[in-house]
Each structure stands twice: as C-alpha cells, then as structure tokens.
Design a protein around this motif. Structure first.
Motif, PDB file in Angstrom:
ATOM      1  N   HIS A  63       0.897  -1.160   0.020  1.00 56.71           N
ATOM      2  CA  HIS A  63       0.058   0.065   0.013  1.00 56.71           C
ATOM      3  C   HIS A  63       0.752   1.178   0.036  1.00 56.71           C
ATOM      4  O   HIS A  63       0.396   2.319   0.623  1.00 56.71           O
ATOM      5  CB  HIS A  63      -0.999  -0.002   1.202  1.00 56.71           C
ATOM      6  N   PRO A  86       2.241   4.804  -0.875  1.00 56.12           N
ATOM      7  CA  PRO A  86       1.858   6.072  -1.761  1.00 56.12           C
ATOM      8  C   PRO A  86       2.231   6.074  -2.972  1.00 56.12           C
ATOM      9  O   PRO A  86       3.303   5.695  -3.229  1.00 56.12           O
ATOM     10  CB  PRO A  86       2.246   7.076  -0.779  1.00 56.12           C
ATOM     11  N   ASP A  87       1.268   6.822  -4.022  1.00 57.06           N
ATOM     12  CA  ASP A  87       1.874   6.919  -5.163  1.00 57.06           C
ATOM     13  C   ASP A  87       3.050   7.315  -5.492  1.00 57.06           C
ATOM     14  O   ASP A  87       3.848   6.738  -6.443  1.00 57.06           O
ATOM     15  CB  ASP A  87       0.805   7.508  -6.117  1.00 57.06           C
ATOM     16  N   ARG A  88       3.538   8.449  -5.095  1.00 61.06           N
ATOM     17  CA  ARG A  88       4.797   9.112  -5.607  1.00 61.06           C
ATOM     18  C   ARG A  88       6.005   8.105  -4.747  1.00 61.06           C
ATOM     19  O   ARG A  88       6.989   7.861  -5.589  1.00 61.06           O
ATOM     20  CB  ARG A  88       5.051  10.310  -4.794  1.00 61.06           C
ATOM     21  N   ARG A 125       6.019   4.877  -4.538  1.00 61.77           N
ATOM     22  CA  ARG A 125       5.801   3.634  -5.495  1.00 61.77           C
ATOM     23  C   ARG A 125       6.655   3.991  -6.809  1.00 61.77           C
ATOM     24  O   ARG A 125       7.614   3.235  -7.080  1.00 61.77           O
ATOM     25  CB  ARG A 125       4.334   3.362  -5.793  1.00 61.77           C
ATOM     26  N   ALA A 126       6.477   5.264  -7.209  1.00 65.52           N
ATOM     27  CA  ALA A 126       7.138   5.571  -8.375  1.00 65.52           C
ATOM     28  C   ALA A 126       8.703   5.958  -8.185  1.00 65.52           C
ATOM     29  O   ALA A 126       9.358   5.193  -9.284  1.00 65.52           O
ATOM     30  CB  ALA A 126       6.417   6.957  -8.565  1.00 65.52           C
ATOM     31  N   GLU A 184       9.050  12.806   0.956  1.00 63.49           N
ATOM     32  CA  GLU A 184       7.995  12.322   1.076  1.00 63.49           C
ATOM     33  C   GLU A 184       7.596  11.629   2.381  1.00 63.49           C
ATOM     34  O   GLU A 184       6.202  11.574   2.671  1.00 63.49           O
ATOM     35  CB  GLU A 184       7.681  11.017  -0.033  1.00 63.49           C
ATOM     36  N   ARG A 208       7.724   9.246 -16.260  1.00 70.84           N
ATOM     37  CA  ARG A 208       6.542   9.001 -15.707  1.00 70.84           C
ATOM     38  C   ARG A 208       6.103   9.429 -14.228  1.00 70.84           C
ATOM     39  O   ARG A 208       5.133  10.506 -13.902  1.00 70.84           O
ATOM     40  CB  ARG A 208       6.054   7.584 -15.615  1.00 70.84           C
ATOM     41  N   MET A 209       7.240   9.461 -13.441  1.00 72.23           N
ATOM     42  CA  MET A 209       7.038  10.137 -12.099  1.00 72.23           C
ATOM     43  C   MET A 209       7.309  11.658 -12.226  1.00 72.23           C
ATOM     44  O   MET A 209       6.360  12.258 -11.457  1.00 72.23           O
ATOM     45  CB  MET A 209       8.333   9.483 -11.536  1.00 72.23           C
ATOM     46  N   MET A 240       3.856  12.627 -12.766  1.00 72.49           N
ATOM     47  CA  MET A 240       3.039  12.728 -11.555  1.00 72.49           C
ATOM     48  C   MET A 240       3.352  13.887 -10.793  1.00 72.49           C
ATOM     49  O   MET A 240       2.167  14.275 -10.029  1.00 72.49           O
ATOM     50  CB  MET A 240       3.506  11.176 -10.822  1.00 72.49           C
TER      51      MET A 240
END
Length: 574
Positions: free
Chosen positions: A254, A256-258, A260-261, A421, A566-567, A570
């Motif tokens: 789980h 966070p998106d950033r 994970r990137a 982050e 891609r990051m 984002m």
C-alpha cells in the motif's frame, strides 16, 4: 482513536556551522563506501583466484541483494520501534561496524584460518572457498544494516527543507569513501607497509577498510544525538516475527503513489548498476591484460593485486567525477521544493537589481532534480552500450569515468525524494512524552534552530501544541522520520530485488560465454587438459562476458529513464 508515538529529547548535531553538521551527520557513509569499494575491487578476482568459475561467482554475489532484501526492511522496522536510551539508529550502526570488521578479517585470512585446522587436500580448498563465501555474506548483511540505519538517521534528523541538502551531502561522503577506497587500492601497499598489515594487497585493504568503517561510524554516532522513543503507540501491541513481516508486506503493498514511483525507478536503474558496481574493476583489468600485447598476467607475482590496482585506477577517476558532480550538481539542479506554493517556502530569494536579470535567467534554466535524474539514466545507458566494443584500457577507463555523474545522481535523487515524502506523511502525527508536538522553529539566519549560548551545538526544537497557530507552515518544515526506517528499508528492497535479476542474467551470460575456471587468475589445473595459452586465446577471441552484462544493464537503464519520465508527470499534477 490511534495512539501516536511519544518521545524524550530532541534530535541534535554537533558542529559550529551547517556544513560541518551535515558532514558529521553523513560521515558514516565514508567508511561504508570505502568498505564497499574494497569488496567490489577485490572479491570477484579473489574468488576467481580460489578456483570458482565466473558463473558460480555471480551466485556468490546474491549475498548483496539477499542481505538488502532481509536486512533493509527488517532492521528498518526494528529500529523504528527501538526504545534504546542511545537512540533508534546508532546502536545498529555500531554493532554492524563491529561485525563487518570481524568479517573482513576472516575474509582476508581465509586461507590461513583453514590451513591451521586442515592439512593440504581437496577438502582444504573446498573449505577455504566456503569460508570466503560465508564471510562475504557476513560482511554484506552487516553493511546493509549500517546503510539502512545511516540513511534513516539523516531522515530522522533533518527537516523537510533540508532533506535534499542532506542527501547531497550523503552523496559527497559516498564519493569520498569510494575515492579513498579506490585510491588506496591503486597503491602498492606492500611497498608502503611491508608485510606489517599482511602479506598481500587484499589483506592490507581489509584491515584498512575495517579501521575506516569503525572510525567513521564512531564519529557520526558521537556527533549526532537522537530522540528516545518512549511509546510507538499502536505498534507497542504488535511485536513478533509474524507482525513484523506483516507490517513490511502491508506497507509495501500500500505504498503512496509517489513513493511507489520512486521505488520502481530504483528497480530498473539497479538492474543496470549491479554489473557495473560488482564487475567493472575486473572488466577493466581483463581488458588491459587481454588486449594489451606487452601485458602478461602470467608474469605477475600477485595477479589479484595487479587486476585490482589496474581496475581501481579507472574507478578512482570515476570517484573523482562523482565527487565533483556531488559538489556542483546541487547548485545547478533545482530542489523538488522549489516549485512549492509561496506559503510553503522558507524565504523569498532577492537579487541585486544589477544582476537580477542574470539571476532570473539562471534560475529559469536550471533543470529540476527529476529531469537531471532521468538524463543520468540515459548517459549511463549510452556509456554501457559501448562496453562490448572496448578493446583498450583507455577506452574502458573513459566509459567508467563517464558513469560518475549518473552515479552521483543515483546516490542523491531517490533518497532526497524519499526523505521529503516520508516527512510529509509523518510530520503532523508525532508527539513528545509531555504531549507536545515536533515542529521546527523558523530562524532567519539558519533553517535549523540553534541554542544561542552554544554555537557549536545544534538542537531541533519542538513547540507545545498550545503554542501552535492555525497555519501549517510549521508542518511543512517539520521532520519526524517516525516511519523512516521501514520506508528506507522498502526503497532498499527495490534496490536489492533487481540485483537478483542481475545475478541471474550474469550467471547465464558467464555460463554461455566463459564457462570453466578463470584462465588468467586461477593457478590450479588446466581446464579439460588444454594448455593455459590455448584457453586464454579461446577466451580473448570471444566477447567479454562482463561487457555483455554491462550492455544488458544499459537496456534496463533506458527503462529507468522512462519510469522517471512517468514520475515527473506525476509530480506535475496539482
């Protein structure tokens, strides 16, 4: 309602200026990288000299990713929940340094240790190789524990606006460690010390590395003071192996998106970096002895030392380039926080009217850190795509040196973004034991808050909740690092998993292109009855297996560049 963590004390750093404090905070990485440098320089040719094939040697290097896979997240969680009166990170760093020192001594004197118990026989050879491999595993596991806690200590100690600067200083210390390690490896230590520290280059490097690691870890542990965890809230009720593993898996699943990137960029990048870091010294040395007519390793009294010294010279230049990059890049690359909203910025930069146009031009043309990171992957890929076509020591040295700039960014960017982050997530949720919250006090002269009576001692202050106002400026600059250990551990997980992929690729390539024992280093029986000259000729006429691994790693670096792009998109989203 979930219970928050509570603490006693505040983070502190010795030092009369910010730069000195940053240097002391990150100094443990000097000894860490010095040790890595010695291991990466000598251990591959050392194992080949003992009689292992290249394919089996690649399996030995599973020690690196395996130790990172286990030690990173596990040590991270254990340290996050540690209630030691000495802090959460430093005890792990000190114990790890002692274990690494023991492992280096065993590694350097493996033959003597086994010979003391076993007479000359095939059993002694097998046990020597086994003990050498086990000592490498011991060193790698302990080093990863030190690395994880050293990085977490930086995240714990610094506020968000200082995370990028802390990561930049960490990169400089890594470069200095590499520079010192490869610099020492290029010197003929037997001529300097005689046989006082050992009768071979490798033994003396092991002792020096152990001393350097213990010294650097000791300096950081002395200079940095940690808060003491009193209660980790809900985590107090969840201890044990099953809960530990469950927490790691749940957090990883789980992310966070950033974050994970960041992890996926790290994954693709390290498939490329793995063969470079572990085999480039051997590749440069092999290139010299295979393609330089007047060079003959058969005439060398210490072939392991010679290959190590020749390979280390190129990596010494690589480290110089990395160090220069680590010093200059922070001045020409924009911080991730430069695009923050005005209310989140700590100051408004002002220039003299005479130079304002030039200052604005420079500011507007500076690339951001994500762009620089993406370009670094492409530079690394371009250099390594040429590796299979190299036929001279000079060209090999040039390609290795070019990779110094990408390596500087590889050591800086992911930890800078991760530290930012993590602190953004945890800043509002930490309390002291007396119920006060952790928050940075603004100071116009320094973004740290220092105790006025003692200019050589820095302490990060905390404000009581009843003193807080409604704005969230304090949160923007706060730093707690409450869960830094597990997130840094997960980042380390995404650094080590690709090394398994790299190991598997290397094993296949070595088995196809260069099966059997190393014809130049191994002094045992000739392979399958062939003379050594014929074997060497057969090997040199084909493609260099390590160069092929570097080429494959370059393709993965292109994937890392795509993931970074891609990051970047984002981060542009509102």
């Amino acid at each position: 309602m979930p219970q928050v963590a509570s603490w006693i004390g505040t983070p502190s750093m010795k030092g009369s200026s910010e730069d000195i404090r940053m240097a002391l905070l990150t100094f443990s990485l000097v000894g860490l990288q010095f040790t890595w440098g010695v291991e990466m320089t000598y251990c591959t040719p050392y194992l080949l000299q003992l009689g292992l094939t290249k394919s089996k040697t690649s399996l030995v290097w599973i020690a690196g990713p395996l130790s990172g896979l286990v030690m990173g997240p596990v040590i991270g969680v254990l340290a996050d929940n540690s209630k030691s009166k000495y802090g959460r990170r430093r005890p792990f760093m000190i114990v790890g340094a002692i274990i690494v020192s023991m492992g280096l001594f065993i590694l350097g004197w493996t033959t003597e240790i086994v010979s003391f118990f076993i007479a000359e026989s095939e059993l002694r050879r097998v046990l020597t190789i086994t003990l050498a491999v086990l000592s490498i595993y011991l060193v790698d596991f302990a080093i990863n524990a030190i690395q994880s806690t050293s990085r977490s200590l930086i995240v714990d100690t610094l506020p968000i606006p200082k995370q990028q600067k802390g990561s930049a200083w960490a990169t400089r210390m890594i470069a200095i460690g590499h520079l010192a390690g490869y610099g020492v490896s290029t010197i003929d230590l037997l001529k300097v010390f005689g046989k006082t520290l050992g009768d071979s280059q490798f033994k003396q490097c092991c002792l020096i590395a152990a001393a350097a690691l213990c010294t650097s870890v000791g300096i950081t542990s002395w200079a940095v003071g940690e808060r003491v965890l009193v209660s980790s809230g809900d985590a107090d009720a969840k201890s044990g192996v099953i809960q530990l593993v469950g927490k790691i898996l749940k957090t990883t699943w789980h992310l966070p998106d950033r974050i994970r990137a960041i992890c996926w960029v790290q994954f693709w990048a390290w498939i490329g970096w793995f063969p470079f870091l572990f085999y480039s010294t051997t590749w440069v040395g092999e290139t010299y002895f295979r393609y330089t007519p007047e060079a003959s390793i058969a005439d060398s009294a210490d072939p392991l030392g010679d290959i190590g010294r020749i390979g280390s010279l190129s990596l010494l230049i690589f480290s110089i380039v990395t160090f220069i990059g680590s010093v200059l890049l922070p001045f020409i690359v924009r911080s991730p926080d430069d695009g923050a909203k005005p209310r989140q910025r700590n100051f408004t930069p002002r220039s003299s009217p005479a130079i304002a146009p030039l200052a604005n031009l420079i500011s507007n043309t500076k690339p951001d850190l994500l762009t620089a990171w993406m370009l670094s992957h492409l530079v690394f890929a371009g250099a390594m795509f040429l590796a299979p076509f190299v036929r001279s020591l000079h060209m090999a040295t040039v390609l290795v040196s070019i990779c110094g700039i990408p390596w500087a960014l590889a050591c800086w960017a992911p930890f800078s973004f991760m530290g930012t982050e993590v602190n953004r997530m945890t800043a509002p949720s930490t309390m002291l034991a007396n119920g006060s919250s952790y928050r940075r006090l603004p100071n116009p002269s320094d973004e740290f808050s220092s105790i006025p009576p003692s200019p050589s001692f820095l302490r990060l202050h905390h404000l009581d909740r009843d003193m807080e106002d409604d704005d969230d400026d304090g949160e923007a600059g706060a730093s707690t690092g409450e869960t830094a250990g597990i997130y840094i551990g997960i980042l380390n997980l995404f650094t080590t998993l690709p090394q398994f992929v790299g190991t598997f690729i290397s094993m296949i390539v070595f088995e196809i292109l260069e099966p059997g024992k190393h014809p130049e280093l191994h002094k045992g029986e000739d392979v399958e009855g062939e003379g050594k000259d014929e074997v060497v000729k057969k090997v040199t006429e084909g493609p260099n297996a390590i160069a092929v691994c570097l080429f494959i790693g370059a393709a993965s670096a292109v994937g890392a560049a795509y993931a970074t792009g891609r990051m970047k998109r984002m981060y542009r989203r509102p």
